[in-house]
Design a protein around this motif. Structure first.
Motif, mmCIF file in Angstrom:
data_model
loop_
_atom_site.group_PDB
_atom_site.id
_atom_site.type_symbol
_atom_site.label_atom_id
_atom_site.label_comp_id
_atom_site.label_asym_id
_atom_site.label_seq_id
_atom_site.Cartn_x
_atom_site.Cartn_y
_atom_site.Cartn_z
ATOM 1 N N LEU A 142 0.819 -1.209 0.000
ATOM 2 C CA LEU A 142 0.000 0.000 0.000
ATOM 3 C C LEU A 142 0.851 1.257 0.000
ATOM 4 O O LEU A 142 0.385 2.331 -0.367
ATOM 5 N N LYS A 143 2.131 1.134 0.415
ATOM 6 C CA LYS A 143 3.023 2.295 0.361
ATOM 7 C C LYS A 143 3.375 2.649 -1.079
ATOM 8 O O LYS A 143 3.712 3.783 -1.375
ATOM 9 N N GLU A 144 3.329 1.635 -1.956
ATOM 10 C CA GLU A 144 3.819 1.814 -3.315
ATOM 11 C C GLU A 144 2.811 2.638 -4.130
ATOM 12 O O GLU A 144 1.650 2.261 -4.253
ATOM 13 N N PRO A 145 3.214 3.756 -4.700
ATOM 14 C CA PRO A 145 2.252 4.556 -5.461
ATOM 15 C C PRO A 145 2.113 4.035 -6.897
ATOM 16 O O PRO A 145 2.984 3.337 -7.408
ATOM 17 N N GLY A 146 1.016 4.376 -7.505
ATOM 18 C CA GLY A 146 0.851 4.101 -8.930
ATOM 19 C C GLY A 146 0.408 2.703 -9.270
ATOM 20 O O GLY A 146 0.390 2.331 -10.434
ATOM 21 N N LEU A 147 0.061 1.902 -8.258
ATOM 22 C CA LEU A 147 -0.356 0.538 -8.575
ATOM 23 C C LEU A 147 -1.810 0.491 -9.016
ATOM 24 O O LEU A 147 -2.194 -0.333 -9.831
ATOM 25 N N THR A 148 -2.636 1.394 -8.464
ATOM 26 C CA THR A 148 -4.045 1.382 -8.868
ATOM 27 C C THR A 148 -4.230 2.053 -10.217
ATOM 28 O O THR A 148 -5.204 1.814 -10.909
ATOM 29 N N ALA A 149 -3.253 2.893 -10.600
ATOM 30 C CA ALA A 149 -3.402 3.639 -11.853
ATOM 31 C C ALA A 149 -2.807 2.907 -13.040
ATOM 32 O O ALA A 149 -2.854 3.421 -14.150
ATOM 33 N N ALA A 150 -2.236 1.716 -12.802
ATOM 34 C CA ALA A 150 -1.603 0.995 -13.904
ATOM 35 C C ALA A 150 -2.657 0.522 -14.887
ATOM 36 O O ALA A 150 -3.647 -0.097 -14.509
ATOM 37 N N VAL A 151 -2.446 0.843 -16.147
ATOM 38 C CA VAL A 151 -3.415 0.464 -17.171
ATOM 39 C C VAL A 151 -2.789 -0.581 -18.090
ATOM 40 O O VAL A 151 -1.588 -0.524 -18.363
ATOM 41 N N PRO A 152 -3.591 -1.518 -18.556
ATOM 42 C CA PRO A 152 -3.081 -2.442 -19.568
ATOM 43 C C PRO A 152 -2.732 -1.704 -20.842
ATOM 44 O O PRO A 152 -3.518 -0.886 -21.332
ATOM 45 N N HIS A 153 -1.545 -1.948 -21.372
ATOM 46 C CA HIS A 153 -1.052 -1.083 -22.438
ATOM 47 C C HIS A 153 -1.563 -1.476 -23.809
ATOM 48 O O HIS A 153 -2.024 -0.636 -24.564
ATOM 49 N N SER A 154 -1.499 -2.728 -24.163
ATOM 50 C CA SER A 154 -1.964 -3.080 -25.494
ATOM 51 C C SER A 154 -2.683 -4.414 -25.428
ATOM 52 O O SER A 154 -2.369 -5.274 -24.611
ATOM 53 N N GLU A 155 -3.630 -4.597 -26.290
ATOM 54 C CA GLU A 155 -4.404 -5.827 -26.311
ATOM 55 C C GLU A 155 -3.610 -6.921 -27.010
ATOM 56 O O GLU A 155 -2.768 -6.662 -27.873
ATOM 57 N N ASN A 156 -3.894 -8.164 -26.609
ATOM 58 C CA ASN A 156 -3.363 -9.355 -27.282
ATOM 59 C C ASN A 156 -1.840 -9.414 -27.308
ATOM 60 O O ASN A 156 -1.257 -9.964 -28.221
ATOM 61 N N SER A 157 -1.202 -8.834 -26.287
ATOM 62 C CA SER A 157 0.250 -8.883 -26.297
ATOM 63 C C SER A 157 0.753 -10.246 -25.850
ATOM 64 O O SER A 157 1.899 -10.583 -26.097
ATOM 65 N N SER A 158 -0.096 -11.020 -25.157
ATOM 66 C CA SER A 158 0.327 -12.374 -24.794
ATOM 67 C C SER A 158 -0.552 -13.387 -25.514
ATOM 68 O O SER A 158 -1.021 -14.341 -24.931
ATOM 69 N N SER A 159 -0.768 -13.132 -26.801
ATOM 70 C CA SER A 159 -1.579 -14.061 -27.582
ATOM 71 C C SER A 159 -0.743 -15.275 -27.957
ATOM 72 O O SER A 159 0.460 -15.340 -27.698
ATOM 73 N N LEU A 160 -1.428 -16.242 -28.562
ATOM 74 C CA LEU A 160 -0.746 -17.493 -28.889
ATOM 75 C C LEU A 160 0.365 -17.271 -29.910
ATOM 76 O O LEU A 160 1.452 -17.845 -29.808
ATOM 77 N N THR A 161 0.111 -16.380 -30.872
ATOM 78 C CA THR A 161 1.112 -16.140 -31.913
ATOM 79 C C THR A 161 2.380 -15.529 -31.340
ATOM 80 O O THR A 161 3.501 -15.990 -31.626
ATOM 81 N N SER A 162 2.201 -14.519 -30.480
ATOM 82 C CA SER A 162 3.408 -13.868 -29.963
ATOM 83 C C SER A 162 4.163 -14.794 -29.009
ATOM 84 O O SER A 162 5.397 -14.795 -28.989
ATOM 85 N N ILE A 163 3.410 -15.621 -28.241
ATOM 86 C CA ILE A 163 4.089 -16.572 -27.352
ATOM 87 C C ILE A 163 4.900 -17.571 -28.167
ATOM 88 O O ILE A 163 6.068 -17.849 -27.871
ATOM 89 N N ALA A 164 4.300 -18.074 -29.245
ATOM 90 C CA ALA A 164 5.014 -19.057 -30.061
ATOM 91 C C ALA A 164 6.224 -18.435 -30.733
ATOM 92 O O ALA A 164 7.301 -19.046 -30.789
ATOM 93 N N MET A 165 6.078 -17.176 -31.213
ATOM 94 C CA MET A 165 7.208 -16.536 -31.874
ATOM 95 C C MET A 165 8.359 -16.299 -30.906
ATOM 96 O O MET A 165 9.535 -16.475 -31.255
ATOM 97 N N ARG A 166 8.019 -15.931 -29.660
ATOM 98 C CA ARG A 166 9.084 -15.703 -28.696
ATOM 99 C C ARG A 166 9.715 -16.996 -28.219
ATOM 100 O O ARG A 166 10.917 -17.077 -27.969
ATOM 101 N N LEU A 167 8.887 -18.024 -28.087
ATOM 102 C CA LEU A 167 9.381 -19.265 -27.494
ATOM 103 C C LEU A 167 10.377 -19.964 -28.397
ATOM 104 O O LEU A 167 11.332 -20.580 -27.914
ATOM 105 N N LEU A 168 10.215 -19.867 -29.700
ATOM 106 C CA LEU A 168 11.105 -20.578 -30.609
ATOM 107 C C LEU A 168 12.019 -19.633 -31.363
ATOM 108 O O LEU A 168 12.555 -19.983 -32.406
ATOM 109 N N ASN A 169 12.216 -18.444 -30.824
ATOM 110 C CA ASN A 169 13.065 -17.464 -31.474
ATOM 111 C C ASN A 169 14.509 -17.677 -31.017
ATOM 112 O O ASN A 169 14.786 -17.792 -29.825
ATOM 113 N N ILE A 170 15.428 -17.737 -31.989
ATOM 114 C CA ILE A 170 16.824 -17.937 -31.587
ATOM 115 C C ILE A 170 17.580 -16.621 -31.513
ATOM 116 O O ILE A 170 18.790 -16.600 -31.336
#
Lengths: 101, 177
Positions: B115-143
């Motif tokens: 509760l001492k930490e400021p800015g935790l309630t104001a944090a907004v999700p930045h972009s949609e679908n950033s952890s989608s299946l495509t991006s996870i797969a691209m990162r997981l097998l990226n050399i």
């Protein structure tokens, strides 16, 4: 639903896990409590990756690796428990004190 | 429905209440088999929470690995090692009290620091679908520089080692009946 709510939920789950781990004397019961605590850690990863992360795919990937390692840990622990039950015919931690003799 | 913040809050509180209630039941119920069943419900609630946080693949993995794999494995072990999980061991009162005090103290300290930490309630999700299946797969097998291909391979080797080790540990010895 803010980041703070998610973190407080994860803290509550972790506290429940500590409670169960210290309270139970059954080996499988203690393992179940450890599962709850690892679940809380995963909720933290996902919450931080959804709110305010520079690289949110990495957060999701970290929780994936945590899930895989947890599955490995559970497999080994349950194999040890089966062996221990076969040798001592008990899973009570208080009755397994003689292991260190 | 997800666009309305009121409904999102309502759904979050309902899911969080269900998760916490079943987790408390997991810890307090005497029968270990019942506790494993409540653990399944708690994990499914967590998967719903992951869906709300737009991590659909992680939610699917949670249901398949935890609720489908680990807990079923645990139920098998409970049924193998005890007679329907009826064994409830005696717990002394001081231990229960100390366990409760420890967990409440942990929660109190962590929440006070949070509760001492400021800015935790104001944090907004930045972009949609950033952890989608495509991006996870691209990162997981990226050399490349930000790829995760080496941890991926290490996890596969770890799974193989776990398979061999658990069979070796749980196997009966030659002299044993």
């Amino acid at each position: 639903m803010t980041l703070q709510n998610c973190l407080i939920l994860a803290f509550l789950l972790f506290a429940i896990g500590i409670w169960g781990l210290l309270r139970r004397r059954h080996l499988i019961g203690m393992l179940i409590s450890i599962e709850i605590m690892l679940n809380a850690a995963n909720i933290n990863f996902i919450a931080f990756s959804y709110f305010s992360a520079k690289d949110s795919t990495a957060g999701a990937l970290f929780s994936l690796f945590a899930i895989a390692v947890t599955a490995c840990e559970m497999a080994i622990a349950l194999a040890i428990i089966v062996t221990m039950y076969r040798r001592h015919h008990s899973l009570d931690v208080n009755q397994l004190r003689d292991l260190h003799d | 429905m997800f666009s309305n913040p009121f409904f999102t809050d309502l759904l979050f509180y309902a899911v969080a209440g269900a998760i916490l209630l079943t987790a408390i039941l997991v810890v307090t119920v005497k029968n270990v088999l019942q506790s494993a069943v409540f653990l399944i419900i708690s994990f499914i609630g967590t998967a719903v929470l992951y869906l709300m946080l737009h991590a659909e693949f992680i939610a699917m993995v949670q249901v398949m690995v935890y609720a489908g794999g680990v807990v079923i494995f645990m139920v098998f072990t409970i049924l193998l090692t005890s007679h329907l999980g009826e064994t409830s061991f005696t717990v002394k009162a001081p231990r229960m009290f100390i366990a409760f005090v420890f967990s409440v103290a942990f929660f109190g300290v962590m929440t006070k620091l949070l509760l001492k930490e400021p800015g935790l309630t104001a944090a907004v999700p930045h972009s949609e679908n950033s952890s989608s299946l495509t991006s996870i797969a691209m990162r997981l097998l990226n050399i490349g520089e930000h790829g995760f291909v080496i941890p991926f391979e290490i996890v596969s080797i770890l799974l193989l080692i776990t398979l061999v080790c658990s069979i070796t540990i749980a196997r009966k010895d030659k002299g044993e009946k």
